[in-house]
Design a protein around this motif. Structure first.
Motif, short mmCIF file in Angstrom:
data_model
loop_
_atom_site.label_atom_id
_atom_site.label_comp_id
_atom_site.label_asym_id
_atom_site.label_seq_id
_atom_site.Cartn_x
_atom_site.Cartn_y
_atom_site.Cartn_z
N GLY A 179 -104.06 28.28 -23.68
CA GLY A 179 -102.66 28.62 -23.85
C GLY A 179 -102.13 28.66 -25.26
N VAL A 180 -102.99 28.62 -26.26
CA VAL A 180 -102.53 28.75 -27.64
C VAL A 180 -102.03 30.17 -27.82
N GLY A 181 -100.87 30.31 -28.41
CA GLY A 181 -100.26 31.63 -28.59
C GLY A 181 -101.07 32.52 -29.52
N ASP A 182 -100.98 33.82 -29.27
CA ASP A 182 -101.75 34.80 -30.04
C ASP A 182 -101.51 34.68 -31.55
N LEU A 183 -100.29 34.37 -31.94
CA LEU A 183 -99.99 34.28 -33.37
C LEU A 183 -100.62 33.05 -34.02
N SER A 184 -100.92 32.04 -33.23
CA SER A 184 -101.51 30.81 -33.76
C SER A 184 -103.03 30.79 -33.73
N VAL A 185 -103.62 31.60 -32.87
CA VAL A 185 -105.08 31.54 -32.68
C VAL A 185 -105.82 31.79 -33.99
N GLY A 186 -105.44 32.83 -34.71
CA GLY A 186 -106.13 33.15 -35.96
C GLY A 186 -106.08 32.00 -36.96
N LYS A 187 -104.94 31.35 -37.07
CA LYS A 187 -104.81 30.22 -37.99
C LYS A 187 -105.69 29.06 -37.54
N LYS A 188 -105.72 28.81 -36.24
CA LYS A 188 -106.53 27.70 -35.73
C LYS A 188 -108.03 27.97 -35.91
N VAL A 189 -108.45 29.21 -35.66
CA VAL A 189 -109.86 29.56 -35.84
C VAL A 189 -110.23 29.46 -37.32
N LYS A 190 -109.33 29.88 -38.19
CA LYS A 190 -109.58 29.76 -39.64
C LYS A 190 -109.74 28.28 -40.02
N ALA A 191 -108.88 27.42 -39.48
CA ALA A 191 -109.00 25.99 -39.76
C ALA A 191 -110.31 25.44 -39.22
N MET A 192 -110.74 25.94 -38.06
CA MET A 192 -112.03 25.50 -37.49
C MET A 192 -113.19 25.94 -38.38
N ALA A 193 -113.10 27.15 -38.88
CA ALA A 193 -114.17 27.64 -39.79
C ALA A 193 -114.21 26.80 -41.05
N GLN A 194 -113.06 26.43 -41.58
CA GLN A 194 -113.01 25.57 -42.78
C GLN A 194 -113.62 24.20 -42.47
N LEU A 235 -120.82 34.15 -32.51
CA LEU A 235 -120.58 33.82 -31.12
C LEU A 235 -119.81 32.51 -30.99
N MET A 236 -120.16 31.53 -31.80
CA MET A 236 -119.48 30.24 -31.74
C MET A 236 -117.99 30.42 -32.00
N PHE A 237 -117.63 31.19 -33.02
CA PHE A 237 -116.22 31.33 -33.34
C PHE A 237 -115.51 32.31 -32.40
N ALA A 238 -116.21 33.25 -31.83
CA ALA A 238 -115.61 34.09 -30.79
C ALA A 238 -115.32 33.24 -29.55
N ASP A 239 -116.22 32.32 -29.24
CA ASP A 239 -116.02 31.40 -28.12
C ASP A 239 -114.85 30.47 -28.39
N MET A 240 -114.73 29.99 -29.62
CA MET A 240 -113.59 29.13 -29.97
C MET A 240 -112.28 29.89 -29.79
N ASP A 241 -112.26 31.13 -30.26
CA ASP A 241 -111.08 31.98 -30.10
C ASP A 241 -110.73 32.13 -28.62
N SER A 242 -111.72 32.45 -27.82
CA SER A 242 -111.51 32.63 -26.39
C SER A 242 -111.01 31.36 -25.72
N ASN A 243 -111.60 30.23 -26.08
CA ASN A 243 -111.18 28.95 -25.49
C ASN A 243 -109.76 28.58 -25.88
N LEU A 244 -109.38 28.84 -27.12
CA LEU A 244 -108.01 28.56 -27.54
C LEU A 244 -107.03 29.39 -26.73
N ARG A 245 -107.35 30.65 -26.54
CA ARG A 245 -106.47 31.52 -25.75
C ARG A 245 -106.41 31.04 -24.30
N GLU A 246 -107.55 30.59 -23.78
CA GLU A 246 -107.62 30.14 -22.40
C GLU A 246 -106.75 28.90 -22.16
#
Length: 93
Positions: free
Chosen positions: A74-89, A61-72
């Motif tokens: 305005g982070v582009g769809d292509l960047s969201v996955g990379k940013k969430v991966k960096a957050m997980a690291q 849930l925490m990382f789904a929320d991070m994904d949602s917040n990044l999209r909200e």
């Protein structure tokens, strides 16, 4: 999940930012959520196998929320996955 909402609410307490020097920024807020989540998950680990599903749900849930917040914001769809991966690291240190 009420537990995650409580973690977010606790991490947004003004004292962390005003009195303890946590930057009131995307990174500062992320750090506070990660810190509180880590402490809760560490406590759940002490309970043992019975708490593993709850801990996993909290993590997911925490990382789904991070994904949602990044999209909200305005982070582009292509960047969201990379940013969430960096957050997980960052979460894992």
């Amino acid at each position: 999940m009420a537990l995650y909402r409580a973690i977010v609410a606790q991490s947004r307490q003004a004292g962390f930012y005003r009195e303890h020097g946590v930057p009131d920024s995307l990174d500062g807020r992320f750090d506070m959520i990660v810190l509180h989540s880590f402490l809760v998950m560490r406590r759940l680990r002490r309970i043992g196998a019975a708490a593993e599903p709850l801990s996993q749900q909290l993590f997911d849930l925490m990382f789904a929320d991070m994904d949602s917040n990044l999209r909200e914001i305005g982070v582009g769809d292509l960047s969201v996955g990379k940013k969430v991966k960096a957050m997980a690291q960052a979460f894992y240190g």
